[in-house]
Design an enzyme around this catalytic site. Structure first.
Site, PDB file in Angstrom:
ATOM      1  N   LEU A 268       0.862  -1.177   0.000  1.00 43.61           N
ATOM      2  CA  LEU A 268       0.000   0.000   0.000  1.00 43.61           C
ATOM      3  C   LEU A 268       0.898   1.226   0.000  1.00 43.61           C
ATOM      4  CD1 LEU A 268      -2.664  -0.920   2.734  1.00 43.61           C
ATOM      5  CD2 LEU A 268      -2.950  -1.045   0.254  1.00 43.61           C
ATOM      6  N   ASP A 269       0.464   2.313  -0.664  1.00 42.35           N
ATOM      7  CA  ASP A 269       1.216   3.561  -0.589  1.00 42.35           C
ATOM      8  C   ASP A 269       1.404   3.968   0.869  1.00 42.35           C
ATOM      9  OD1 ASP A 269       1.262   3.678  -3.339  1.00 42.35           O
ATOM     10  OD2 ASP A 269      -0.345   5.164  -3.494  1.00 42.35           O
ATOM     11  N   GLN A 270       2.469   4.687   1.125  1.00 40.39           N
ATOM     12  CA  GLN A 270       2.784   5.086   2.503  1.00 40.39           C
ATOM     13  C   GLN A 270       1.625   5.833   3.162  1.00 40.39           C
ATOM     14  OE1 GLN A 270       6.502   7.132   2.931  1.00 40.39           O
ATOM     15  NE2 GLN A 270       6.218   7.576   5.095  1.00 40.39           N
TER      16      GLN A 270
END
Length: 306
Positions: free
Chosen positions: A138-140
Site C-alpha cells: 500500500l502507498d505510505q
C-alpha cells in the site's frame, strides 16, 4: 532454511492425482512440484508417493522444501517490536494486517526498520517456521488491509490468486465534490508524469491499461465517499483516476495540491476478499475506518455491497 508443512486434503479435493492436487487445486508452481518429485520430498500419510498417486479427502500431505525452490528463500527484514502490528486475520500461512497511514509498506534498503514489514517481523519473531514475506503493498499515506505471507511457499499461490482475480482489494476514499453518475468505471491508461518522477498521469509516458470501478456510498454538499475496486494495479491508480475525473482524493499532496486535511490522505483499504491457500476457502476481511475520519464519511461495506 528448510520449510516443511503438512496440509490435509479437503473433502472436495480428493479423487485426483497428487500432481493435480498440488498444481491445479493448491496452485503450487510447477518448479515446486518438480523439486518435490526429484527430492522425494512429498509424503501422503507419512509415505513417499509418486505424483500419479490418487489422493482422497482427509489424507495428510507433507511437503519439505530446501529453499532452492524459492525466488526469495529467506526473510531478511529487521525485527522491530516497537511498531504495533494490528492483525485482522491470521492462520498458519498468512495474515492480514491493518497498516496505518504514514507507515511505509516495506524497506527500500536492507537496514531500514520503520515499515509495516519490520513490524510484521517483530510480531512473528517468536513464531517458529514463520516469517514475513511481501505479497502486495500500500502507498505510505494509504491505510488499511494488507496481506502478508508467513512462509515463502504460499507467496506464489497468493500471487496466482491475485492474477486470477480471486483476491480483490476494496478501498474507500473521500473525494472532492459530488460524483455522478453514482456508479461507473474509469478506464484511462496511466503512465509516468515526465515533469515529476514522483507522479503518474493519465496517458503519461509508457502508459498502461488501468481499470477502476467506483460506487458512491455517501455524499455531503462538498464531498463524496466512494467505494473503489481495482481491476488493475498501477502505481497511484486510484489517486490518478479520481483526480483525472475531476474528484481528487481529499488530503492528497500530489494530486490535490493546496488542499489540506487533518485526516491526511483519505484513502483506506477497507476490505480484502481472499482465497485461503490449500483449503480454497473464501473469506472477506474488513479493516475498520481510521479513527480520525469523521462519522459522516463512514459506511459499512459488505461482501455484496460492491
Amino acid at each position: 532454511m528448510r520449510w516443511e508443512i503438512t496440509r490435509e486434503v479437503g473433502s472436495t479435493q480428493g479423487n485426483q492425482s497428487l500432481r493435480d492436487l498440488l498444481q491445479r487445486m493448491w496452485l503450487l508452481p510447477r518448479r515446486f512440484v518438480h523439486y518435490l518429485r526429484v527430492n522425494r520430498a512429498v509424503t501422503v500419510n507419512g509415505i513417499y508417493q509418486s505424483m500419479n498417486t490418487p489422493v482422497k479427502g482427509g489424507m495428510q500431505v507433507h511437503l519439505a522444501f530446501t529453499g532452492e525452490e524459492f525466488r526469495t528463500p529467506e526473510s531478511h527484514y529487521v525485527v522491530n517490536r516497537g511498531i504495533p502490528c494490528s492483525v485482522l486475520y491470521e492462520n498458519q500461512d498468512l495474515m492480514v494486517v491493518n497498516k496505518p497511514r504514514g507507515l511505509k509498506s516495506h524497506p527500500n534498503w536492507q537496514a531500514e526498520s520503520q515499515t509495516m514489514m519490520n513490524a510484521a517481523a517483530g510480531y512473528l519473531a517468536d513464531h517458529p517456521q514463520a516469517a514475513p514475506y511481501m505479497v502486495h503493498r500500500l502507498d505510505q499515506q494509504t491505510s488499511g488491509a494488507m496481506i502478508i505471507a508467513k512462509n515463502p511457499i504460499v507467496v506464489p499461490i497468493l500471487d496466482r490468486n491475485i492474477s486470477l482475480g480471486r483476491i480483490k482489494r476494496r478501498y474507500v476514499a473521500v473525494v472532492q465534490g459530488q460524483v455522478t453518475p453514482s456508479a461507473g468505471t474509469w478506464t484511462q491508461p496511466i503512465g509516468r508524469d515526465p515533469q515529476d518522477r514522483r507522479k503518474r498521469m493519465v496517458a503519461g509516458k509508457a502508459a498502461q491499461p488501468a481499470v477502476t470501478h467506483y460506487r458512491v456510498l455517501r455524499q455531503t454538499a462538498t464531498a463524496t465517499l466512494l467505494a473503489l475496486t481495482l481491476e488493475t494495479g498501477r502505481t497511484h491508480q486510484l489517486r490518478v483516476h479520481c483526480a483525472a475525473n475531476g474528484h481528487p482524493i481529499i488530503g492528497d499532496p500530489l494530486y490535490f495540491p493546496g488542499n489540506t486535511s487533518q485526516q491526511g490522505l483519505m484513502l483506506h483499504g477497507i476490505q480484502q476478499r481472499i482465497v485461503i491457500p490449500f483449503t480454497n476457502e473464501r473469506r472477506v476481511i474488513t479493516a475498520p475506518y481510521p479513527e480520525e475520519w469523521p462519522q459522516a464519511f463512514r459506511e459499512k461495506l459488505t461482501e455484496e455491497n460492491e
